[in-house]
Design a protein around this motif. Structure first.
Motif, PDB file in Angstrom:
ATOM      1  N   TYR A 144      42.709   0.142 -23.570  1.00 14.37           N
ATOM      2  CA  TYR A 144      41.092  -0.090 -22.962  1.00 14.37           C
ATOM      3  C   TYR A 144      41.449  -0.944 -21.704  1.00 14.37           C
ATOM      4  O   TYR A 144      41.884  -1.968 -21.709  1.00 14.37           O
ATOM      5  N   VAL A 145      40.978  -0.223 -20.466  1.00  5.82           N
ATOM      6  CA  VAL A 145      41.210  -0.955 -19.148  1.00  5.82           C
ATOM      7  C   VAL A 145      40.016  -1.274 -18.389  1.00  5.82           C
ATOM      8  O   VAL A 145      39.237  -0.334 -18.329  1.00  5.82           O
ATOM      9  N   PRO A 146      39.307  -2.700 -18.399  1.00  7.89           N
ATOM     10  CA  PRO A 146      38.205  -2.874 -17.989  1.00  7.89           C
ATOM     11  C   PRO A 146      38.008  -2.799 -16.497  1.00  7.89           C
ATOM     12  O   PRO A 146      38.809  -3.147 -15.626  1.00  7.89           O
ATOM     13  N   PHE A 147      36.813  -2.293 -16.061  1.00  6.66           N
ATOM     14  CA  PHE A 147      36.534  -2.287 -14.472  1.00  6.66           C
ATOM     15  C   PHE A 147      35.215  -2.740 -14.321  1.00  6.66           C
ATOM     16  O   PHE A 147      34.472  -3.411 -15.285  1.00  6.66           O
TER      17      PHE A 147
END
Lengths: 506, 335
Positions: free
Chosen positions: B191-194
């Motif tokens: 999961y990559v947060p932006f």
């Protein structure tokens, strides 16, 4: 050829009397808004958005586009004249514009800024006209690793320069980076470095607060010291002959203008970047490629031309992701985006197809706005020069008042005002100790962008640093950046070797 | 500047006269309907370009267009730390009648995850819930993933470490929806947060991510342009209408009725504001809600209408907060 037919239609729309009137009016308003510290194009567009419901959507965006454009021109005015950045996009213009004004070359700096803005604007609009859809693909190709590589390149342009004291430059960047880390952690949301529990630090240190403090207040304290209370009047004058000479002098800066325009446009189309990083990077690169980097920061006209061409180019550039992807490239375009939704236009990939008249009307009016902003700006130069001739005893309180307004306006919090005053004193001390301040400003602008993109990349790659190097775009940029960083080191080594060789015969 | 000064002076005179009037006829002024005296700060607890941001700016447009308020509503993004910045700001503006906030689900999750903020959402003044936003599972249209089955196979084949799912901050809506997917299908993703949903959508189209759980408004333009593909909706059967209603729901696909998640779109004010002030904002948003623009927007953007206000809204907030407490506990985000 289809493009030219579209553009011709666009010009017909832009030159309707109502629209043309709005362009001229918008440019003038924008110029004023840009020149007032604390009132950037963001506020201008936000304040005037409601007015646009009175006219059709195409006229509305033409008006807002003209304000946006005018503000980019206007920001340079207070940067050069008073040493206070009129808008965040014009901070880099203070670096050399202010010293020029102090040397009595304010008219030259103002002309350089106006012409550079015009060139930057023109080149970017041509690029926009011809290559909007393919350039949208370029914006898409930039993921977190590429963004990070670009940030490293920006830092490299500031470190890897001969001339400045490198340890001091490095120190200045580090201070800037530490300050950019203040606020809420971008991934976990935990507060960092908020000095116990000061909620004013939650939104981080506003970069404009730092810039106005250092350049506005700090500069004023400095002037007070060197004038030692004597009445100082700048020897600024303006005559037609000087204007012509100023224009002729700009011939030598064509290379810088072109570099600034292309770089600014390119940085502008990347969502999340925008005109401020673009203009700072253009300044750094102008200094790198200059034959005389030592004169930067002391009144080099290239130092005005580079950021001014870049910020205008970037303001056009940042419209591209807004129109084609529906993602604003700058705070101002974020507000324009809101306007478009209420006008019933859906920004995104299909806007060029479904609302061609709107898009091309906007593009054509940018051409018109660019021209009118230049004319209005040059026409007002004598007025600006008159302000400069005011005695320092009148000018100083005026600058101080404008700084206070400029520091308070963006966030409307007293916390930021105190911070600005502290930065003013710190800026004065740094100047006294001969620390370069531009790198700190650059670091506080780019720090958060760099941190976010780096952490996103590393989360995605599970901590594998090679991710930055194996991707073609980010890899190339990273290598260039590293070369720039290590270049001075090589120079130092080479000098040492040469020194030893010259010593050995003895 | 001059105009500003003039209007400032005019206000001063007006305030003075009002003060006189108030002392003369106190009972009269107490009953007068409240109107904002200066621009209203419309805080958005998310970054620019995402669903919450677009919605708030759209609402601002409706208010301006129909002149629903004598003073403008100025949107201000305070998206830092999954909305922690905005929540803290509201808390520090106790009793300030010129601040309101557009909320999303981080309104529940952020105070739960960060007890240090000292924010208790029950204390804030409820204004209204306007709608519930929905979530879909999206992939790029260049992939040959056409169904949820294909999706699960693709994730398993790639291995979770190589499957990048993008979303907003950790512990926020997108990550909770991702957690639901992981649990249901026994998969694991990175999961990559932006910063905002708009950026997440762009990263998917640029192929920097493999999948997202965007709101309809964030992906609608790309979907229409044939760049992205929705696989399934996290909604109950038949709730969504129009274009978005044609996307199968997880329930219809036989994955169970618990695969449902909504994003509330509400407006709140700080604690300790006057009843008059609350009534003013409720009436403004009532007019927004009934406007043609808003009703059109709901349909076009895959939102589910749902007007709630007063104590009913507070009860809804508390119920949802408890549901999120359970979800966060299950995800190991809080104890």
């Amino acid at each position: 050829m289809e493009i030219f037919a579209h553009l011709a239609d666009g010009f017909l729309i832009a030159f309707e009397p109502l629209n043309l009137g709005l362009v001229v009016f918008g440019c003038a308003v924008g110029l004023f808004i840009g020149a007032m510290p604390g009132l950037g194009s963001v506020n201008g567009v936000a304040i005037l958005l409601p007015m646009t419901f009175l006219v059709p959507p195409t006229s509305a965006i033409i008006f807002l586009g003209a304000i946006y454009y005018g503000a980019m021109y206007g920001g340079a005015i207070s940067s050069i004249m008073l040493g206070i950045p009129g808008a965040s996009t014009a901070v880099a213009t203070t670096f050399d514009g202010r010293p020029m004004a102090m040397q009595g070359r304010a008219d030259e700096a103002l002309i350089a800024a106006a012409v550079a803005s015009f060139v930057g604007g023109s080149i970017s609009i041509v690029l926009f006209t011809l290559f909007a859809p393919p350039l949208a693909e370029v914006a898409l190709a930039f993921g977190p690793p590429e963004e990070f590589a670009l940030m490293v390149l920006a830092f490299a342009t500031f470190i890897g320069l001969g001339g400045d004291d490198i340890p001091k430059t490095f120190f200045s960047i580090c201070i800037g980076l530490v300050m950019s880390a203040v606020g809420l952690d971008i991934v976990s949301g935990e507060p960092r470095l908020i000095f116990g529990d000061l909620p004013g630090f939650f939104h981080g240190i506003n970069f404009l607060v730092l810039a106005i403090g250092i350049y506005g207040i700090g500069e004023m304290l400095w002037t007070v010291e060197i004038s030692k209370g004597e009445v100082m009047v700048s020897q600024a004058t303006v005559t037609l002959a000087r204007v012509v000479a100023g224009l002729k002098n700009l011939k030598g800066t064509i290379k810088t203008m072109l570099m600034g325009s292309f770089l600014g446009y390119f940085v502008g189309i990347l969502p999340a970047a925008g005109a401020t990083p673009g203009s700072l990077m253009a300044y750094g690169i102008a200094k790198t490629i200059s034959k005389d980097p030592d004169s930067f920061g002391k009144g080099n006209v290239d130092g005005v031309v580079a950021p001014e061409s870049a910020n205008n180019a970037a303001s056009t550039g940042s419209m591209l992701p807004m129109l084609t992807l529906g993602i604003p490239g700058s705070p101002t375009t974020a507000i324009l985006l809101g306007g478009m939704v209420i006008w019933g236009l859906e920004p995104g990939p299909l806007l060029f197809v479904n609302h061609a008249d709107f898009v091309w009307g906007l593009i054509a009016s940018l051409y018109a706005a660019n021209l009118f902003a230049l004319l209005i700006n040059i026409g007002f130069i004598p007025v600006f020069i008159w302000v400069l001739r005011l005695p320092f005893t009148i000018l100083a309180p005026l600058i101080f008042g404008l700084c206070v307004i400029g520091g308070y306006a963006p966030t409307r919090s007293m916390h930021d005002l105190w911070l600005m005053l502290i930065f003013g004193v710190v800026g004065y001390l740094m100047r006294k100790l001969d620390y370069p301040m531009a790198p700190a400003v650059l670091a506080i602008v780019l720090g958060p962008l760099a941190e976010r993109s780096m952490r996103q990349t590393l989360i995605g790659s599970h901590g594998d640093i090679t991710e930055f190097f194996v991707r073609p775009i980010s890899g190339t940029i990273m290598v260039v950046a590293l070369i720039l960083i290590f270049l001075p080191l090589v120079n130092v080594l080479r000098n040492m070797v040469r020194h030893r060789i010259s010593k050995t015969p003895l | 500047m001059k105009a500003l000064w003039k209007s400032g002076a005019a206000w001063l005179c007006l305030a003075f006269l009002l003060g006189l009037a108030a002392t003369a006829v106190p009972q009269l002024s107490a009953q007068a309907a409240w109107e904002p005296k200066k621009p209203v700060e419309f805080v958005i607890m998310a970054g620019k370009g995402g669903g919450a941001d677009r919605l708030a700016r759209f609402i601002q447009g409706i208010i301006e267009k129909h002149k629903l308020s004598s003073k403008p509503f100025v949107p201000i993004n305070k998206g830092g730390g999954s909305g922690a910045e905005a929540l803290r700001y509201l808390k520090d503006n106790k009793g300030n009648p010129h601040v309101i906030m557009a909320t999303l689900n981080s309104y529940y999750t952020t105070p739960l995850r960060q007890p240090g903020l000292g924010v208790d959402i029950e204390k804030f003044t409820p204004i209204t819930r306007l709608a519930e936003d929905t979530f879909q599972l999206w992939v790029h249209s260049d992939t040959n993933i056409n169904s949820v089955d294909d999706y699960v196979k693709a994730v398993k084949a790639a291995g979770g470490a190589n499957w990048k799912m993008g979303g907003t901050g950790k512990g926020q809506e997108d990550s909770l929806v991702t957690g639901m997917l992981e649990k249901k299908f026994g998969i694991k993703v990175t999961y990559v947060p932006f910063k905002g949903g708009g950026t997440v959508a762009k990263q998917l189209i640029g192929k920097h991510l493999n999948s997202t759980v965007n709101n309809p408004s964030e992906q609608a333009g790309f979907w229409e342009a044939g760049k992205s593909r929705p696989l399934a909706s996290f909604t109950p059967k038949g709730k969504l209408k129009g274009r978005f209603g044609k996307i199968p729901t997880f329930e219809e696909l036989g994955y169970g009725a618990e695969m449902v998640y909504y994003m509330q779109r509400s407006v709140i004010a700080p604690e300790g504001i006057d009843k008059n002030v609350q009534a003013f904002y409720v009436s403004v948003f009532d007019k927004v809600y009934k406007s043609k623009e808003w009703q059109d927007y709901l349909g076009k953007k895959g939102l589910i209408p749902g007007w709630l206000t007063g104590g009913e809204l507070t009860r809804y907030f508390v119920k949802e907060r408890e549901a999120h407490r359970a979800m966060l506990k299950a995800a190991g985000e809080i104890k």
